[in-house]
Design a protein around this motif. Structure first.
Motif, PDB file in Angstrom:
ATOM      1  N   LYS A  27      18.830  55.951  30.707  1.00  0.00           N
ATOM      2  CA  LYS A  27      19.787  56.061  31.801  1.00  0.00           C
ATOM      3  C   LYS A  27      20.157  54.680  32.327  1.00  0.00           C
ATOM      4  N   ILE A  28      21.424  54.499  32.637  1.00  0.00           N
ATOM      5  CA  ILE A  28      21.905  53.236  33.176  1.00  0.00           C
ATOM      6  C   ILE A  28      21.417  53.076  34.610  1.00  0.00           C
ATOM      7  N   ASP A  29      20.985  51.870  34.947  1.00  0.00           N
ATOM      8  CA  ASP A  29      20.641  51.536  36.329  1.00  0.00           C
ATOM      9  C   ASP A  29      21.955  51.259  37.065  1.00  0.00           C
ATOM     10  N   ARG A  30      22.488  52.300  37.642  1.00  0.00           N
ATOM     11  CA  ARG A  30      23.830  52.202  38.211  1.00  0.00           C
ATOM     12  C   ARG A  30      23.877  51.301  39.442  1.00  0.00           C
ATOM     13  N   PHE A  31      22.837  51.297  40.233  1.00  0.00           N
ATOM     14  CA  PHE A  31      22.845  50.428  41.408  1.00  0.00           C
ATOM     15  C   PHE A  31      22.966  48.965  40.981  1.00  0.00           C
ATOM     16  N   SER A  32      22.187  48.569  39.991  1.00  0.00           N
ATOM     17  CA  SER A  32      22.263  47.179  39.517  1.00  0.00           C
ATOM     18  C   SER A  32      23.614  46.897  38.878  1.00  0.00           C
ATOM     19  N   LEU A  33      24.100  47.834  38.100  1.00  0.00           N
ATOM     20  CA  LEU A  33      25.391  47.668  37.438  1.00  0.00           C
ATOM     21  C   LEU A  33      26.498  47.404  38.456  1.00  0.00           C
ATOM     22  N   VAL A  34      26.532  48.202  39.498  1.00  0.00           N
ATOM     23  CA  VAL A  34      27.590  48.067  40.497  1.00  0.00           C
ATOM     24  C   VAL A  34      27.373  46.832  41.365  1.00  0.00           C
ATOM     25  N   SER A  35      26.165  46.645  41.825  1.00  0.00           N
ATOM     26  CA  SER A  35      25.892  45.617  42.833  1.00  0.00           C
ATOM     27  C   SER A  35      26.066  44.205  42.295  1.00  0.00           C
ATOM     28  N   ARG A  36      25.892  44.012  40.999  1.00  0.00           N
ATOM     29  CA  ARG A  36      26.061  42.645  40.491  1.00  0.00           C
ATOM     30  C   ARG A  36      27.520  42.197  40.495  1.00  0.00           C
ATOM     31  N   HIS A  37      28.405  43.126  40.870  1.00  0.00           N
ATOM     32  CA  HIS A  37      29.825  42.764  40.962  1.00  0.00           C
ATOM     33  C   HIS A  37      30.352  42.849  42.383  1.00  0.00           C
ATOM     34  N   ASN A  38      29.451  42.843  43.371  1.00  0.00           N
ATOM     35  CA  ASN A  38      29.905  42.705  44.758  1.00  0.00           C
ATOM     36  C   ASN A  38      30.784  41.468  44.881  1.00  0.00           C
ATOM     37  N   VAL A  39      31.833  41.574  45.644  1.00  0.00           N
ATOM     38  CA  VAL A  39      32.797  40.480  45.759  1.00  0.00           C
ATOM     39  C   VAL A  39      32.408  39.576  46.928  1.00  0.00           C
ATOM     40  N   THR A  40      32.411  38.292  46.700  1.00  0.00           N
ATOM     41  CA  THR A  40      32.111  37.332  47.765  1.00  0.00           C
ATOM     42  C   THR A  40      33.318  36.433  48.025  1.00  0.00           C
ATOM     43  N   VAL A  41      33.494  36.083  49.295  1.00  0.00           N
ATOM     44  CA  VAL A  41      34.597  35.222  49.742  1.00  0.00           C
ATOM     45  C   VAL A  41      34.016  34.164  50.659  1.00  0.00           C
ATOM     46  N   ASN A  42      34.426  32.910  50.501  1.00  0.00           N
ATOM     47  CA  ASN A  42      33.923  31.848  51.371  1.00  0.00           C
ATOM     48  C   ASN A  42      35.021  30.950  51.927  1.00  0.00           C
ATOM     49  N   LYS A  43      36.267  31.459  51.880  1.00  0.00           N
ATOM     50  CA  LYS A  43      37.366  30.704  52.460  1.00  0.00           C
ATOM     51  C   LYS A  43      38.550  31.643  52.659  1.00  0.00           C
ATOM     52  N   PHE A  44      39.511  31.189  53.448  1.00  0.00           N
ATOM     53  CA  PHE A  44      40.767  31.926  53.541  1.00  0.00           C
ATOM     54  C   PHE A  44      41.544  31.717  52.246  1.00  0.00           C
ATOM     55  N   ASP A  45      41.892  32.792  51.609  1.00  0.00           N
ATOM     56  CA  ASP A  45      42.598  32.755  50.333  1.00  0.00           C
ATOM     57  C   ASP A  45      43.651  33.856  50.374  1.00  0.00           C
ATOM     58  N   SER A  46      44.911  33.497  50.261  1.00  0.00           N
ATOM     59  CA  SER A  46      45.982  34.486  50.418  1.00  0.00           C
ATOM     60  C   SER A  46      45.907  35.596  49.381  1.00  0.00           C
ATOM     61  N   LEU A  47      45.236  35.337  48.255  1.00  0.00           N
ATOM     62  CA  LEU A  47      45.069  36.367  47.229  1.00  0.00           C
ATOM     63  C   LEU A  47      43.688  37.012  47.292  1.00  0.00           C
ATOM     64  N   GLY A  48      42.899  36.648  48.292  1.00  0.00           N
ATOM     65  CA  GLY A  48      41.511  37.058  48.326  1.00  0.00           C
ATOM     66  C   GLY A  48      41.152  38.093  49.360  1.00  0.00           C
ATOM     67  N   SER A  49      42.135  38.794  49.925  1.00  0.00           N
ATOM     68  CA  SER A  49      41.797  39.818  50.908  1.00  0.00           C
ATOM     69  C   SER A  49      40.983  40.930  50.256  1.00  0.00           C
ATOM     70  N   LEU A  50      40.201  41.618  51.074  1.00  0.00           N
ATOM     71  CA  LEU A  50      39.374  42.734  50.630  1.00  0.00           C
ATOM     72  C   LEU A  50      39.817  43.988  51.370  1.00  0.00           C
ATOM     73  N   SER A  51      39.512  45.151  50.795  1.00  0.00           N
ATOM     74  CA  SER A  51      39.987  46.407  51.366  1.00  0.00           C
ATOM     75  C   SER A  51      38.879  47.441  51.416  1.00  0.00           C
ATOM     76  N   VAL A  52      38.992  48.321  52.399  1.00  0.00           N
ATOM     77  CA  VAL A  52      38.221  49.556  52.446  1.00  0.00           C
ATOM     78  C   VAL A  52      39.234  50.694  52.509  1.00  0.00           C
ATOM     79  N   GLY A  53      38.830  51.879  52.056  1.00  0.00           N
ATOM     80  CA  GLY A  53      39.770  52.984  52.061  1.00  0.00           C
ATOM     81  C   GLY A  53      39.144  54.244  51.511  1.00  0.00           C
ATOM     82  N   ASN A  54      39.955  55.290  51.442  1.00  0.00           N
ATOM     83  CA  ASN A  54      39.441  56.576  50.974  1.00  0.00           C
ATOM     84  C   ASN A  54      40.344  57.258  49.954  1.00  0.00           C
ATOM     85  N   GLY A  55      41.326  56.562  49.439  1.00  0.00           N
ATOM     86  CA  GLY A  55      42.239  57.134  48.464  1.00  0.00           C
ATOM     87  C   GLY A  55      43.551  57.579  49.051  1.00  0.00           C
ATOM     88  N   SER A  56      43.547  57.921  50.338  1.00  0.00           N
ATOM     89  CA  SER A  56      44.755  58.324  51.050  1.00  0.00           C
ATOM     90  C   SER A  56      45.120  57.349  52.162  1.00  0.00           C
TER      91      SER A  56
END
Length: 713
Positions: A27-56
């Motif tokens: 079985k795949i360790d899904r937590f590790s698979l997903v978490s190693r791609h958490n997005v990090t930001v350390n400056k204002f970047d016009s292309l670097g905004s992040l989003s939360v949402g629910n599909g609608s």
């Protein structure tokens, strides 16, 4: 004689949930698979905004965790607050009618109307512009920080230091921290999975000093083709007001012409609402604590359910995201040494997150999702394939099916459109909004490849749920779509076969509508779609439709010249005219998106693939062309070429750190590319129905582990 691809109409092998395929027993360790791609930001970047949402509903933030500096992102990935229900139309002061945009084309002795754009100044052009622009999707308002320095001056971006921001994919929360005058501000931002609520917690001693507030600002829409949809210079055109308030909540009403919606703020502790200017409100904490939390819920009516605080919303969001990641498909590339594998895994994980928050509602998505407007915020039904098909392959079919009710909603309007044009059945629109109205276009109105999509979607649903109820639910859509498709095809006595078009613009939009006929992808899709519709009749114990079968049997083979398949039978100079070997290389889609349907000579298809891979004008393609070309390679047994194409180093196949597929200065994000990538990765893992080999889309030295995926047709 060269061998032929056989005509294959897939007979479906239905898989129960316990029979879903996987590549290995571990079985795949899904937590590790997903978490190693958490997005990090350390400056204002016009292309670097992040989003939360629910599909609608989705809410995009800058490096502060809120929408504090939207002007910095206006030409990047905008800080949008968008929903499926938030639409607006400017008043139709000219009393324009869609019929005023019609251009008529001769088809078999009758005049067929198409709503088009007009270049000449005058009422026709004004009417076309109005119906293209309206309705348009709203930006529902900015929620940002009201930040002050100790001396009372407003904080500017250059005064914000030591930015550390992380998108926690497993929990669906953005954690942000930064310093102002050496004092830290910590922020958590999340979104409710089924209500249009964002919830935020802020921690800083600056709150106690009265230096941190929350602002809520309402814009008027711009009506622009592309962008953040925020006109801050027209306060007189709309009205904003607090219509109710108590110690811990306030309801805002925003009126824009005939559109009204509401926002409810709920907060913990003592705070007050201050109106600074029209459409600009500040929620100012009393300064009794270093922690302040609030939520904002958006609604088309003033009827809000029980309020939820930050911790409640964060908990339900985390539970939702954990369930999302633990169910459905998963692909782990970590066992592969090839450095390309890590990037492909990153794109795959982030594309799942982005499509889940942007493209999983009750309407087809727009190409820029719920982040900012493109094509006025309208959706393109030909793109619904790219937004939707991957859900079924990743065993999240409920998210595909959630958006299919739209076709039933606009059924009568699509039937009326076909009737006006003199066709049977239903003709689905191209660029449209919630009501299913046409948007005048010199290109979009002549596309036809969106027509069989609902048959493809319905067949995917039936594969998952092979029941009578499924057939009865979707049969009207399948059969009436097939009626139009069969009627659209015209018999040609001279060459003793059916033709598609003109007028027609194929999926490869660089071909001319006035003379194009029999493009290969559309011919293959007509063959496949009508054949599947016949199969639905068989499942329902109905007799074969003779007219449909005549078209199936009478469609031509793909046109060829000099050992290559052409972009259309009408384009013998497909590879000599530079204009024709740009845009979507859709001849590959006839043996990429679709199974082996129309007989095709294997060597000619391989020649065509090799020529396009080497000579196509790839900088003038789009984000979903690379997945399509990759799967054409897989179907031909070329895994190395498939990986190369899927990760082709060209601007429109670039993926930003936040996972968005960047196209150009206009389309800074492009979600059909993300959806296409997910479809391709699943197919590269599973192969196709009837394919017994695992991982046919990857070179032998790639160790790819996957589970709970289904193959495409």
């Amino acid at each position: 004689m060269r061998p032929l691809f056989s005509v294959v109409i897939i007979s479906l092998a239905f898989l129960s949930c316990s029979q879903k395929r996987k590549s290995a027993s571990e079985k795949i360790d899904r937590f590790s698979l997903v978490s190693r791609h958490n997005v990090t930001v350390n400056k204002f970047d016009s292309l670097g905004s992040l989003s939360v949402g629910n599909g609608s509903f989705a809410f995009s933030v800058d490096a502060t965790g809120l929408q504090t500096f939207p002007e910095m992102y206006e030409n990047g990935v905008c800080l949008g607050t968008q929903s499926e229900w938030g639409w607006h139309s400017f008043p139709n002061q000219g009393n324009y009618r869609l019929e005023e945009t019609y251009q008529y084309f001769d088809v078999e002795g009758r005049k067929v109307s198409y709503a088009v754009q007009w270049n000449e100044p005058g009422r026709k052009r004004d009417a076309a512009n109005y119906f293209r622009q309206n309705p348009h999707r709203l930006h529902l308002g900015n929620i940002g920080f009201e930040l002050l320095k100790a001396g009372g001056q407003r904080v500017k971006p250059d005064a914000i230091e030591e930015i550390e921001q992380t998108l926690n994919l497993w929990e669906g929360v953005i954690s942000s921290s930064f310093k102002i005058e050496q004092k830290k501000v910590e922020v958590q931002t999340t979104c409710h999975p089924s209500r249009d609520i964002i919830a935020v917690e802020v921690q800083s001693e600056r709150i106690k000093n009265g230096l941190v507030g929350i602002n809520l600002r309402f814009p008027y829409p711009t009506g622009n083709h592309t962008g953040g949809a925020s006109d801050w210079q027209s306060p007189e055109k709309h009205q904003s007001a607090v219509i109710s308030e108590n110690n811990n909540s306030a309801v805002f009403e925003h009126n824009l012409d005939s559109t009204t919606y509401f926002v409810k703020l709920n907060w913990s502790g003592n705070a007050k609402i201050i109106q600074k200017e029209p459409h600009y409100f500040v929620l100012q904490p009393a300064g009794e604590s270093e922690i302040f939390s609030f939520s904002a819920e958006y609604s088309p009516n003033n009827n809000f359910a029980e309020p939820l605080n930050f911790l409640q919303t964060k908990e339900v969001a985390a539970s939702h995201w954990q369930e999302f990641w633990e169910t459905g498909g998963a692909v782990d590339f970590s066992g592969t040494d090839d450095p390309r594998a890590e990037e492909l895994e990153r794109r795959t994980i982030l594309s799942q997150y982005l499509t889940r928050i942007q493209c999983a509602g009750e309407f087809p998505p727009q190409e820029t999702g719920l982040t900012f407007n493109s094509w006025y915020g309208k959706f393109h039904l030909e793109m619904h394939w790219w937004h939707g098909v991957h859900w079924a392959l990743w065993n999240r079919s409920e998210l595909l099916e959630k958006g299919l009710g739209y076709y039933s909603d606009i059924f009568e309007k699509a039937k009326k459109k076909a009737e006006i044009q003199g066709y049977k059945g239903v003709r689905w629109p191209k660029m449209t909004g919630p009501a299913g109205n046409d948007s005048p276009s010199g290109v979009g109105e002549f596309l036809i490849w969106q027509q069989p999509h609902i048959i493809y979607f319905a067949e995917l649903v039936y594969r998952e749920k092979p029941y009578r109820e499924t057939l009865e639910k979707y049969a009207p859509l399948v059969f009436e779509t097939a009626e139009f498709m069969a009627d659209f095809a015209r018999w040609n006595d001279e060459n003793n076969r059916y033709i598609l078009g003109p007028p027609l613009i194929p999926a490869q939009e660089s071909l001319e509508k006035e003379k194009t006929y029999n493009p290969p992808f559309e011919v293959a899709y007509w063959h496949w779609g009508l054949s599947v519709a016949q199969k639905w009749r068989q499942r329902m114990n109905l007799p074969e439709n003779e007219e449909w079968q005549k078209v199936i049997d009478g469609l031509p083979s793909f046109a060829q010249k000099d050992g290559l398949y052409l972009a259309a039978e009408s384009a013998p100079d497909s590879y000599e005219n530079e204009h024709y070997y740009s845009d979507h290389p859709m001849v590959l889609g006839a043996f990429g998106l679709l199974p082996e349907t129309v007989p095709a000579e294997r060597q000619i298809m391989e020649n065509t693939f090799n020529y396009i891979a080497e000579n196509w004008n790839w900088p003038r393609t789009w984000g979903w062309d690379y997945p399509m070309a990759a799967i054409c390679a897989v179907r031909q047994g070329k895994p190395e070429e498939a990986v190369e194409l899927l990760l082709k180093d060209v601007q429109k196949n670039s993926y930003l750190p936040n996972g968005h597929n960047y196209q150009d200065d206009r389309l800074r994000i492009y979600l059909p590319g993300n959806g296409g990538l997910l479809w391709a990765v699943a197919a590269m893992c599973t192969g196709f129905e009837g394919e017994e080999n695992h991982n046919p889309g990857f070179p032998d030295d790639w160790k790819v582990q996957w589970e709970n995926l289904d193959p495409p047709f």
